[in-house]
Design a protein around this motif. Sequence first.
Motif, short mmCIF file in Angstrom:
data_model
loop_
_atom_site.label_atom_id
_atom_site.label_comp_id
_atom_site.label_asym_id
_atom_site.label_seq_id
_atom_site.Cartn_x
_atom_site.Cartn_y
_atom_site.Cartn_z
N ILE A 16 -76.49 74.25 27.57
CA ILE A 16 -75.42 73.36 28.02
C ILE A 16 -74.07 73.85 27.51
N ALA A 17 -74.01 74.24 26.25
CA ALA A 17 -72.76 74.73 25.68
C ALA A 17 -72.29 75.99 26.40
N CYS A 18 -73.22 76.86 26.73
CA CYS A 18 -72.88 78.09 27.45
C CYS A 18 -72.38 77.76 28.85
N GLU A 19 -73.07 76.86 29.53
CA GLU A 19 -72.67 76.47 30.88
C GLU A 19 -71.32 75.77 30.87
N GLN A 22 -68.69 78.38 30.58
CA GLN A 22 -68.51 79.05 31.88
C GLN A 22 -67.72 78.17 32.84
N ALA A 23 -67.99 76.88 32.83
CA ALA A 23 -67.27 75.94 33.71
C ALA A 23 -65.80 75.88 33.33
N ARG A 24 -65.50 75.88 32.03
CA ARG A 24 -64.11 75.87 31.58
C ARG A 24 -63.39 77.15 32.00
N ARG A 25 -64.07 78.29 31.87
CA ARG A 25 -63.47 79.56 32.30
C ARG A 25 -63.23 79.54 33.82
N GLY A 26 -64.19 79.01 34.55
CA GLY A 26 -64.03 78.91 36.00
C GLY A 26 -62.84 78.03 36.38
N LEU A 27 -62.68 76.93 35.65
CA LEU A 27 -61.55 76.04 35.89
C LEU A 27 -60.23 76.76 35.63
#
Length: 65
Positions: A16-19, A22-27
């Motif tokens: 979850i922390a990794c995902e 990744q979501a923050r980087r995508g944002l």
Amino acid sequence: MKLINPFRTPSPEELIACELDQARRGLLEAQTARDYANAMVIYHETRIDRLRTQLEMMTQQEVTA
């Protein structure tokens, strides 16, 4: 110092922390792309206004000449 075992299955919390990372980087990437796109819209609108004005001025000069 904690050693990381590369053969161990990550815990759900680690996944979850990794995902989330990744979501923050995508944002951030999407926000940067949006900023660029907004700037390009303003650039093209300004360019169109400038060119339209120049064309109108040239057309008026031809009519009065």
